[in-house]
Scaffold this motif. Structure first.
Motif, PDB file in Angstrom:
ATOM      1  N   ASP A 131       1.043  -1.210  -0.120  1.00  0.00           N
ATOM      2  CA  ASP A 131      -0.001  -0.132   0.110  1.00  0.00           C
ATOM      3  C   ASP A 131       0.866   1.294  -0.068  1.00  0.00           C
ATOM      4  O   ASP A 131       1.589   1.558   0.949  1.00  0.00           O
ATOM      5  N   PHE A 132       1.023   1.967  -1.067  1.00  0.00           N
ATOM      6  CA  PHE A 132       1.555   3.355  -1.209  1.00  0.00           C
ATOM      7  C   PHE A 132       0.728   4.412  -1.056  1.00  0.00           C
ATOM      8  O   PHE A 132      -0.360   4.354  -1.771  1.00  0.00           O
ATOM      9  N   TYR A 133       1.065   5.507  -0.719  1.00  0.00           N
ATOM     10  CA  TYR A 133       0.187   6.685  -0.519  1.00  0.00           C
ATOM     11  C   TYR A 133       1.111   7.930  -0.523  1.00  0.00           C
ATOM     12  O   TYR A 133       1.968   7.854   0.082  1.00  0.00           O
ATOM     13  N   VAL A 134       0.169   8.997  -0.786  1.00  0.00           N
ATOM     14  CA  VAL A 134       0.570  10.305  -0.479  1.00  0.00           C
ATOM     15  C   VAL A 134      -0.480  11.145   0.339  1.00  0.00           C
ATOM     16  O   VAL A 134      -1.393  11.088  -0.320  1.00  0.00           O
ATOM     17  N   GLY A 135      -0.089  11.479   1.781  1.00  0.00           N
ATOM     18  CA  GLY A 135      -1.137  12.055   2.239  1.00  0.00           C
ATOM     19  C   GLY A 135      -2.212  11.077   2.409  1.00  0.00           C
ATOM     20  O   GLY A 135      -2.274   9.985   3.004  1.00  0.00           O
ATOM     21  N   SER A 136      -3.498  11.461   2.329  1.00  0.00           N
ATOM     22  CA  SER A 136      -4.514  10.476   2.278  1.00  0.00           C
ATOM     23  C   SER A 136      -5.054   9.839   1.205  1.00  0.00           C
ATOM     24  O   SER A 136      -5.856   9.080   1.133  1.00  0.00           O
ATOM     25  N   TYR A 137      -4.212   9.991  -0.087  1.00  0.00           N
ATOM     26  CA  TYR A 137      -4.518   9.379  -1.211  1.00  0.00           C
ATOM     27  C   TYR A 137      -3.854   8.153  -1.141  1.00  0.00           C
ATOM     28  O   TYR A 137      -2.480   8.131  -1.363  1.00  0.00           O
ATOM     29  N   HIS A 138      -4.345   6.956  -1.228  1.00  0.00           N
ATOM     30  CA  HIS A 138      -3.752   5.811  -1.335  1.00  0.00           C
ATOM     31  C   HIS A 138      -3.753   4.930  -2.655  1.00  0.00           C
ATOM     32  O   HIS A 138      -5.227   4.897  -3.183  1.00  0.00           O
ATOM     33  N   TRP A 139      -2.974   4.592  -3.427  1.00  0.00           N
ATOM     34  CA  TRP A 139      -3.155   3.654  -4.584  1.00  0.00           C
ATOM     35  C   TRP A 139      -3.642   2.442  -4.243  1.00  0.00           C
ATOM     36  O   TRP A 139      -3.354   1.820  -3.073  1.00  0.00           O
ATOM     37  N   PRO A 140      -4.504   1.808  -4.770  1.00  0.00           N
ATOM     38  CA  PRO A 140      -4.992   0.316  -4.475  1.00  0.00           C
ATOM     39  C   PRO A 140      -3.735  -0.593  -4.226  1.00  0.00           C
ATOM     40  O   PRO A 140      -2.782  -0.495  -4.957  1.00  0.00           O
ATOM     41  N   ALA A 141      -3.985  -1.276  -3.084  1.00  0.00           N
ATOM     42  CA  ALA A 141      -2.907  -2.050  -2.558  1.00  0.00           C
ATOM     43  C   ALA A 141      -2.674  -3.264  -3.744  1.00  0.00           C
ATOM     44  O   ALA A 141      -3.675  -3.681  -4.457  1.00  0.00           O
ATOM     45  N   PHE A 142      -1.724  -3.874  -3.845  1.00  0.00           N
ATOM     46  CA  PHE A 142      -1.116  -4.697  -4.938  1.00  0.00           C
ATOM     47  C   PHE A 142      -0.085  -5.647  -4.235  1.00  0.00           C
ATOM     48  O   PHE A 142      -0.187  -5.638  -2.971  1.00  0.00           O
ATOM     49  N   ASN A 143       0.195  -6.653  -5.314  1.00  0.00           N
ATOM     50  CA  ASN A 143       1.291  -7.586  -4.759  1.00  0.00           C
ATOM     51  C   ASN A 143       2.390  -7.795  -5.506  1.00  0.00           C
ATOM     52  O   ASN A 143       2.597  -6.960  -6.735  1.00  0.00           O
ATOM     53  N   VAL A 144       3.155  -8.931  -5.485  1.00  0.00           N
ATOM     54  CA  VAL A 144       4.403  -8.979  -6.117  1.00  0.00           C
ATOM     55  C   VAL A 144       4.039  -9.500  -7.692  1.00  0.00           C
ATOM     56  O   VAL A 144       4.601  -8.826  -8.677  1.00  0.00           O
ATOM     57  N   ALA A 145       2.955 -10.128  -7.867  1.00  0.00           N
ATOM     58  CA  ALA A 145       2.569 -10.552  -9.319  1.00  0.00           C
ATOM     59  C   ALA A 145       2.031  -9.293 -10.019  1.00  0.00           C
ATOM     60  O   ALA A 145       2.449  -9.216 -11.030  1.00  0.00           O
ATOM     61  N   ASP A 146       1.326  -8.319  -9.313  1.00  0.00           N
ATOM     62  CA  ASP A 146       0.725  -7.299  -9.899  1.00  0.00           C
ATOM     63  C   ASP A 146       1.842  -6.460 -10.477  1.00  0.00           C
ATOM     64  O   ASP A 146       2.061  -5.853 -11.391  1.00  0.00           O
ATOM     65  N   SER A 147       2.929  -6.132  -9.528  1.00  0.00           N
ATOM     66  CA  SER A 147       4.043  -5.568  -9.851  1.00  0.00           C
ATOM     67  C   SER A 147       5.037  -6.013 -11.167  1.00  0.00           C
ATOM     68  O   SER A 147       5.144  -5.312 -12.005  1.00  0.00           O
ATOM     69  N   ALA A 148       4.921  -7.561 -11.206  1.00  0.00           N
ATOM     70  CA  ALA A 148       5.388  -8.013 -12.436  1.00  0.00           C
ATOM     71  C   ALA A 148       4.686  -7.820 -13.813  1.00  0.00           C
ATOM     72  O   ALA A 148       5.302  -7.454 -14.782  1.00  0.00           O
ATOM     73  N   ILE A 149       3.290  -7.756 -13.677  1.00  0.00           N
ATOM     74  CA  ILE A 149       2.663  -7.489 -14.895  1.00  0.00           C
ATOM     75  C   ILE A 149       2.933  -5.821 -14.996  1.00  0.00           C
ATOM     76  O   ILE A 149       3.020  -5.987 -16.379  1.00  0.00           O
ATOM     77  N   VAL A 150       2.862  -5.269 -14.351  1.00  0.00           N
ATOM     78  CA  VAL A 150       3.155  -3.698 -14.754  1.00  0.00           C
ATOM     79  C   VAL A 150       4.405  -3.669 -15.258  1.00  0.00           C
ATOM     80  O   VAL A 150       4.608  -2.529 -16.374  1.00  0.00           O
ATOM     81  N   ILE A 151       5.481  -4.016 -14.534  1.00  0.00           N
ATOM     82  CA  ILE A 151       7.068  -3.985 -15.340  1.00  0.00           C
ATOM     83  C   ILE A 151       6.824  -4.751 -16.852  1.00  0.00           C
ATOM     84  O   ILE A 151       7.421  -3.985 -17.572  1.00  0.00           O
ATOM     85  N   GLY A 152       6.156  -5.677 -16.773  1.00  0.00           N
ATOM     86  CA  GLY A 152       6.001  -6.354 -18.200  1.00  0.00           C
ATOM     87  C   GLY A 152       5.431  -5.503 -19.039  1.00  0.00           C
ATOM     88  O   GLY A 152       6.056  -5.407 -20.299  1.00  0.00           O
ATOM     89  N   ALA A 153       4.425  -5.069 -18.920  1.00  0.00           N
ATOM     90  CA  ALA A 153       3.557  -3.912 -19.576  1.00  0.00           C
ATOM     91  C   ALA A 153       4.304  -2.733 -19.978  1.00  0.00           C
ATOM     92  O   ALA A 153       4.478  -2.233 -21.306  1.00  0.00           O
ATOM     93  N   GLY A 154       5.073  -2.113 -19.117  1.00  0.00           N
ATOM     94  CA  GLY A 154       6.007  -1.241 -19.214  1.00  0.00           C
ATOM     95  C   GLY A 154       6.961  -1.595 -20.337  1.00  0.00           C
ATOM     96  O   GLY A 154       7.415  -0.801 -21.502  1.00  0.00           O
TER      97      GLY A 154
END
Length: 174
Positions: A131-154
């Protein structure tokens, strides 16, 4: 690419990155196991001023899309994950080993998709915990698999704009 250009052996194809896919699935499942074994559901551990470990369940897809639909979405997203994983596996087998960036992109996406597919079929939901956030804004929680998918898409986007096929298209346009 023609059939004649398809690598004859899997070791000469994108499948030479099988170890990356296995490592991602193992890392994803292990980190999820750690969270489930050591954190109560909805609990939170603050690690940095912008980052917490949380234990949440995602019954939907990205950003909890369709998570409140009563259960049918589990099988819908499972079917989509199986179909996409199959297509990516075939593409990896057909691509030559020299297509480095595309192979890494597909391997990351496939490893991530399989990690989340295991959760969805075994549990009915995906375990998220980063869970990453700035102030009260939170990016939706994610996991290792989601990170791999995003890096692969990038990497796929990068390959599309700056990779060899994009350079070849530029030369042919001149």
């Amino acid at each position: 690419m023609t059939a004649a250009q398809t690598p004859k052996r899997w070791q000469e194809s994108g499948w030479h990155l099988w170890w990356l896919m296995v490592a991602l699935v193992v890392a994803d499942q292990f980190t999820k196991w750690l969270v489930v074994a050591n954190m109560d559901l909805f609990s939170r551990i603050n690690l940095l001023p912008f980052f917490d470990l949380v234990h949440v369940r995602n019954y939907g897809a990205a950003f909890s899309f369709l998570s409140d639909q009563g259960g049918w979405q589990r099988w819908f997203f499972t079917a989509i994950a199986i179909a996409i994983s199959t297509v990516i596996a075939v593409l990896l087998r057909r691509q030559p080993k020299a297509m480095t960036t595309a192979n890494w992109a597909f391997a990351l996406i496939l490893g991530g998709a399989l990690g989340n597919l295991i959760d969805r079929t075994r549990l009915g939901y995906v375990v998220d915990f980063l869970d990453f956030y700035v102030g009260s804004y939170h990016w939706p929680a994610f996991n290792v698999a989601d990170s791999a998918i995003v890096i692969g898409a990038g990497l796929m986007i990068y390959e599309g704009f700056f990779g060899q096929s994009a350079k070849d298209a530029g030369k042919n346009a001149k």
